[in-house]
Design an enzyme around this catalytic site. Structure first.
Site, PDB file in Angstrom:
ATOM      1  N   HIS A 140      -0.576   4.505   0.185  1.00 27.71           N
ATOM      2  CA  HIS A 140      -1.418   5.638   0.586  1.00 27.71           C
ATOM      3  C   HIS A 140      -0.826   6.320   1.821  1.00 27.71           C
ATOM      4  CE1 HIS A 140      -4.271   3.304  -1.849  1.00 27.71           C
ATOM      5  NE2 HIS A 140      -4.839   4.476  -2.091  1.00 27.71           N
TER       6      HIS A 140
ATOM      7  N   ASP B   2       0.831  -1.198   0.000  1.00 29.36           N
ATOM      8  CA  ASP B   2       0.000   0.000   0.000  1.00 29.36           C
ATOM      9  C   ASP B   2       0.869   1.254   0.000  1.00 29.36           C
ATOM     10  OD1 ASP B   2      -1.970   1.922   0.399  1.00 29.36           O
ATOM     11  OD2 ASP B   2      -3.073   0.711   1.837  1.00 29.36           O
TER      12      ASP B   2
END
Length: 151
Positions: free
Chosen positions: A20, A18
């Site tokens: 983000h 990920d």
């Protein structure tokens, strides 16, 4: 060197593939403002990196963020890695944890079964997580911590 009696160290990062960064940036700022020492590992953090940082900084809490919906596979065996490193810290996970997440209670159960102490959805306010952390780490202010100023 100044030692702060209230200062608790929190390791924070985004697990797996990920990338983000927004959630942990907001959380880092909120935790710092609340008086925590924050070790922000950034994005695409491995389970081993979380464990190494928790050991290196004697962390009281490990906070995992995931927004791309694959947290369950990223967190398989995570608590075994922490246990192997002899880490005794509270563990939180939060974000958009499952693709097509309809029933958050089911998601919460899944992550509690994986060993997390608390599970938050992507709508959780940082203040809510901080309040839970203060309760879990027994940081509620007692009278002995309060300073009286007399003029």
């Amino acid at each position: 060197m100044v030692l702060h009696t209230m200062s608790q160290t929190v390791v924070l990062g985004v697990i797996g593939s990920d990338a983000h960064v927004v959630g942990i940036t907001i959380l880092e700022q909120a935790l710092s403002a609340a008086g925590f020492d924050v070790v922000n590992l950034g994005v695409q953090t491995s389970q081993e990196d979380f464990a190494e940082a928790a050991v290196a900084h004697s962390a009281e809490a490990v906070l995992v963020s995931s927004l791309y919906g694959h947290a369950e596979q990223d967190c398989q065996g995570f608590h075994d890695v922490l246990d192997d490193a002899d880490i005794d810290a509270v563990t939180y996970i939060g974000g958009n944890l499952a693709v097509g997440q309809d029933d958050f209670e089911q998601t919460r159960e899944t992550f509690e079964e994986l060993g997390f102490d608390r599970v938050f959805d992507s709508e959780t306010d940082p203040e809510e997580a901080i309040a839970a952390l203060e309760r879990d780490l027994h940081l509620t202010t007692s009278e002995s911590d309060q300073v009286t100023v007399t003029s």
